[in-house]
Structure formats: structure tokens, C-alpha cells
Design a protein around this motif. Structure first.
Motif, PDB file in Angstrom:
ATOM      1  N   THR A   9       5.526   9.145  -1.952  1.00 35.76           N
ATOM      2  CA  THR A   9       5.162   8.612  -3.273  1.00 35.76           C
ATOM      3  C   THR A   9       3.755   8.957  -3.738  1.00 35.76           C
ATOM      4  O   THR A   9       3.441   8.757  -4.908  1.00 35.76           O
ATOM      5  CB  THR A   9       5.290   7.074  -3.266  1.00 35.76           C
ATOM      6  N   TYR A  10       2.908   9.464  -2.874  1.00 34.45           N
ATOM      7  CA  TYR A  10       1.498   9.626  -3.245  1.00 34.45           C
ATOM      8  C   TYR A  10       1.274  10.597  -4.391  1.00 34.45           C
ATOM      9  O   TYR A  10       0.363  10.432  -5.197  1.00 34.45           O
ATOM     10  CB  TYR A  10       0.649   9.999  -2.026  1.00 34.45           C
ATOM     11  N   LYS A  52       3.304  11.178  -7.011  1.00 32.07           N
ATOM     12  CA  LYS A  52       3.665  10.513  -8.271  1.00 32.07           C
ATOM     13  C   LYS A  52       2.582   9.524  -8.689  1.00 32.07           C
ATOM     14  O   LYS A  52       2.305   9.366  -9.874  1.00 32.07           O
ATOM     15  CB  LYS A  52       4.993   9.771  -8.114  1.00 32.07           C
ATOM     16  N   ALA A  53       1.984   8.854  -7.726  1.00 35.53           N
ATOM     17  CA  ALA A  53       0.982   7.830  -8.014  1.00 35.53           C
ATOM     18  C   ALA A  53      -0.426   8.419  -8.140  1.00 35.53           C
ATOM     19  O   ALA A  53      -1.363   7.693  -8.457  1.00 35.53           O
ATOM     20  CB  ALA A  53       1.003   6.774  -6.914  1.00 35.53           C
ATOM     21  N   ASN A  54      -0.569   9.712  -7.856  1.00 34.30           N
ATOM     22  CA  ASN A  54      -1.879  10.369  -7.863  1.00 34.30           C
ATOM     23  C   ASN A  54      -2.865   9.616  -6.961  1.00 34.30           C
ATOM     24  O   ASN A  54      -3.976   9.291  -7.352  1.00 34.30           O
ATOM     25  CB  ASN A  54      -2.420  10.488  -9.286  1.00 34.30           C
ATOM     26  N   ALA A  55      -2.390   9.310  -5.748  1.00 31.26           N
ATOM     27  CA  ALA A  55      -3.169   8.530  -4.783  1.00 31.26           C
ATOM     28  C   ALA A  55      -3.331   9.330  -3.493  1.00 31.26           C
ATOM     29  O   ALA A  55      -2.531  10.225  -3.207  1.00 31.26           O
ATOM     30  CB  ALA A  55      -2.445   7.223  -4.488  1.00 31.26           C
ATOM     31  N   CYS A  77       0.834  -1.210   0.000  1.00 30.44           N
ATOM     32  CA  CYS A  77       0.000   0.000   0.000  1.00 30.44           C
ATOM     33  C   CYS A  77       0.868   1.258   0.000  1.00 30.44           C
ATOM     34  O   CYS A  77       0.531   2.261  -0.634  1.00 30.44           O
ATOM     35  CB  CYS A  77      -0.921   0.018   1.221  1.00 30.44           C
ATOM     36  N   GLU A  98       3.630   1.781  -1.389  1.00 32.69           N
ATOM     37  CA  GLU A  98       4.278   2.072  -2.667  1.00 32.69           C
ATOM     38  C   GLU A  98       3.580   3.226  -3.389  1.00 32.69           C
ATOM     39  O   GLU A  98       4.206   3.969  -4.124  1.00 32.69           O
ATOM     40  CB  GLU A  98       4.309   0.829  -3.551  1.00 32.69           C
ATOM     41  N   CYS A  99       2.277   3.372  -3.157  1.00 32.08           N
ATOM     42  CA  CYS A  99       1.524   4.467  -3.782  1.00 32.08           C
ATOM     43  C   CYS A  99       1.052   5.523  -2.784  1.00 32.08           C
ATOM     44  O   CYS A  99       0.885   6.678  -3.152  1.00 32.08           O
ATOM     45  CB  CYS A  99       0.299   3.922  -4.509  1.00 32.08           C
ATOM     46  N   HIS A 100       0.810   5.140  -1.534  1.00 40.12           N
ATOM     47  CA  HIS A 100       0.153   6.036  -0.589  1.00 40.12           C
ATOM     48  C   HIS A 100       1.073   6.661   0.453  1.00 40.12           C
ATOM     49  O   HIS A 100       0.620   7.450   1.279  1.00 40.12           O
ATOM     50  CB  HIS A 100      -0.982   5.287   0.122  1.00 40.12           C
TER      51      HIS A 100
END
Length: 144
Positions: free
Chosen positions: A86-87, A89-92, A78, A80-82
Motif C-alpha cells: 500500500t505504500y 498508493k499512500a505516497n508513504a 500503520c 494501512e499506508c506503510h
């Protein structure tokens, strides 16, 4: 010593007999014996619109599948995106700052161990009928 063994064996026999007793499902008065068909697993879309929250402090629902997300003591997929790094870059959505606090409200550099296993609180949203009837009325759409 022999008496302890006999008592343990009797207790094990009693427990195993109780385990064979008929158990009823949450879905009604349908026993869980042979012949009952298991309902198909709900299909979770790869990605869907986020739903609003129904009450204050409700853990947000996950609007995507978590089947391929690794979540174990050595890896939290989880994050990796949140994660806070990193959020964007991941648009999360970013992990809440409260997840970086220990139980004494001390700020930590990493996600607190008690908040590490995301799926303890956050569940994948799916359009499913409730297992049992309830009279819950949402207290408003706090997540909108």
C-alpha cells in the motif's frame, strides 16, 4: 496458613507506605505532590517535514500525528499506508524489509510479531526541549 496471611499483610503495608514517599520529577527538584501543574501536551502538526536520523539504526521518527491510528493485536493502522502493498498508493515510506524477518532472519509473509507494534520504537517527532540535560551529539544525518 495464618502466618502467610500476616506476612502478606505486613508486606502490603510496607509497600504502600513506600509508595507514598516523595518522588522527584525528571524536570528537576520539583516534587510530584499536590499543586504541581502538568505541562501542556505538545501540539503535533498533522504532517511535517521528515527529520534526518542522528545515529546509525535509529528508528525513523513519525512526521505526522498518530492519535487516530489504531494499533492493537488485531489491527495495525500503520500498515494501512506503510505496508509493501500500500505504500505507493499512500505516497508513504515502506516498512523496512527487516520488519518481515523473524529473530532467525527467516523471511515472513507478514510483519514479524516482534516488529508489529510500531510505536515501541518509532515516536512522533515534536519540537520539545529535553526532560533532562544531556550532552548527546548526533553522529551525522544518516536519514537525509
Amino acid at each position: 496458613m495464618k502466618n502467610k496471611f500476616v506476612v502478606s499483610a505486613l508486606l502490603a503495608a510496607l509497600v504502600s507506605t513506600a509508595a507514598i514517599a516523595e518522588v522527584n520529577s525528571l524536570r528537576g527538584d520539583i516534587g510530584t505532590g499536590e499543586g504541581n501543574e502538568v505541562e501542556a501536551v505538545k501540539k503535533i502538526p498533522h504532517s511535517q517535514e521528515r527529520l534526518g536520523l542522528d545515529y546509525v539504526n535509529q528508528p525513523p521518527l513519525i512526521p505526522h500525528s498518530t492519535d487516530q491510528v489504531q494499533l492493537n493485536p488485531s489491527n495495525n493502522g500503520c500498515l494501512e499506508c506503510h505496508d509493501v502493498n500500500t505504500y505507493r498508493k499512500a505516497n508513504a515510506p515502506r516498512v523496512s524489509p527487516t520488519h518481515y524477518m523473524d529473530r532467525d532472519n527467516k523471511i515472513l509473509a507478514e510483519v514479524a510479531p516482534r516488529r508489529y507494534f510500531c510505536l515501541q520504537c518509532h515516536v512522533t517527532q515534536v519540537d520539545a526541549k529535553p526532560l533532562v540535560e544531556n550532552e548527546f551529539i548526533p553522529a551525522g544525518k544518516f536519514g537525509e
